[in-house]
Design an enzyme around this catalytic site. Structure first.
Site, short mmCIF file in Angstrom:
data_model
loop_
_atom_site.label_atom_id
_atom_site.label_comp_id
_atom_site.label_asym_id
_atom_site.label_seq_id
_atom_site.Cartn_x
_atom_site.Cartn_y
_atom_site.Cartn_z
N SER A 152 0.85 -1.19 0.00
CA SER A 152 0.00 0.00 0.00
C SER A 152 0.89 1.24 0.00
O SER A 152 2.04 1.19 0.46
CB SER A 152 -0.85 -0.02 1.28
OG SER A 152 -1.39 1.26 1.53
N TYR A 165 -0.79 -0.94 10.10
CA TYR A 165 -0.98 -1.27 8.67
C TYR A 165 0.22 -0.80 7.84
O TYR A 165 0.77 -1.55 7.04
CB TYR A 165 -2.27 -0.61 8.19
CG TYR A 165 -2.64 -0.88 6.75
CD1 TYR A 165 -3.14 -2.12 6.36
CD2 TYR A 165 -2.51 0.12 5.77
CE1 TYR A 165 -3.49 -2.36 5.03
CE2 TYR A 165 -2.86 -0.11 4.46
CZ TYR A 165 -3.35 -1.35 4.09
OH TYR A 165 -3.70 -1.59 2.78
#
Ligand SMILES: NC(=O)c1ccc[n+]([C@@H]2O[C@H](COP(=O)([O-])OP(=O)(O)OC[C@H]3O[C@@H](n4cnc5c(N)ncnc54)[C@H](O)[C@@H]3O)[C@@H](O)[C@H]2O)c1
Length: 274
Positions: A152, A165
């Site tokens: 990401s 994350y």
């Protein structure tokens, strides 16, 4: 001849979203697919869609974070299709908080799903991959295999409120670089695709309105519609990507044209950086 005819692809988290689209795209190009998801209904739907597209698929239902999942995933592929050619480590979700509110449970959930699970899957596949590469080398054949780890922008440039994350998605990029070096001699291309904003249930629901159930936890996901508008306005291509477009970026690293690309992190974000 289809580009992936005779290839066997394992795609984690392929019951929905980006994973589902990559399973369908690889199947449309001839690959047999081992579909995984937490949710059996969605995994079975992807299997049915692959079969409808004229290829073969089998479901391996369960959480990628289960300690024995890697072995189960790999053996499902070997038992059903007799090989492993492509592994896409896609399963994942966001469980966000600023550091002062982030619990150990949240932190480890992100590390487990985005880093430990891909590690265990690749470790489980290593015996087959090393054996197959050795046999192919003895026969004087070069057969390329592919690993695509899904990352990401949060793991490339960081994102406020996504400590667990972002750290885990950066970690998987580290794994990509190491494994490209360890497995280069076995002719395995290992790359990461780091997504920006892709329109799936993780981003489409209004913030807090979307709730996903993961391993017995109910986790709020989604992006506030006003924030979504601002985010999309900042994307050079003018909007978030579709799951089909996201699958397209992964596909590039699964086909023979990418045989000399390894250890790379490619950003798929409509031109947006940070
Ligand atoms: N959507 C985005 O904007 C975006 C951006 C960057 C990265 N990503 C990454 O892309 C990947 C796919 O996300 P998506 O947007 O398609 O989400 P999604 O929720 O639409 O699909 C993810 C699928 O993975 C499954 N899954 C989640 N945890 C699992 C587990 N422990 N074991 C097995 N299956 C599990 C879910 O059930 C779901 O079907 C994730 O790794 C995500 O972090 C997404």
């Amino acid at each position: 001849m289809k580009k992936l005819e005779g290839k066997v692809a394992l795609v984690s988290g392929s019951g929905r979203g980006i994973g589902r689209e990559i399973a369908l795209k690889l199947a449309a190009d001839g690959a047999c697919v081992v579909v995984n998801d937490l949710d059996e209904t969605f995994a079975d739907e992807t299997v049915a869609a692959v079969e409808q597209a004229g290829s073969q698929a089998i479901a391996c239902v369960g959480s990628v974070t289960d300690a024995d999942f890697g072995e189960r995933f790999v053996h499902t592929a070997l038992d059903a299709f007799g090989g492993i050619d492509i592994i896409v480590n896609n399963a994942g979700y966001t469980w966000d908080n600023v550091i002062q509110k982030m619990t150990d449970e949240q932190w480890y959930a992100m590390i487990d799903v985005h880093m430990t699970a891909p590690f265990r899957i690749l470790r489980a596949a290593s015996e087959f991959i090393r054996g197959a590469a050795k046999r192919e080398a003895e026969e004087g054949r070069e057969v390329f295999r592919k690993v695509v780890n899904i990352s990401s922008l949060a793991g490339v440039g960081g994102n406020t409120g996504q400590l667990g994350y972002g750290a885990a998605k950066a970690g998987v990029n580290g794994m990509t670089r190491v494994m490209a070096k360890e497995w280069g001699r076995f002719r395995v291309n290992v790359n990461s695709v780091a997504f920006g904003l892709i329109r799936t249930r993780l981003t489409e629901a209004a913030a807090g309105a979307g709730e996903i159930k993961v391993e017995g936890r109910e986790i709020k996901v989604g992006v506030n519609p006003d924030v979504m508008k601002t985010l999309e306005a900042g994307i050079p291509l003018g909007r978030g990507g579709t799951p089909e477009e996201a699958a397209g970026a992964i596909y590039l690293f699964c086909i023979p044209e990418s045989n000399y690309i390894s250890g790379q992190v490619v950003v798929c974000s409509g031109g947006f950086m940070f």
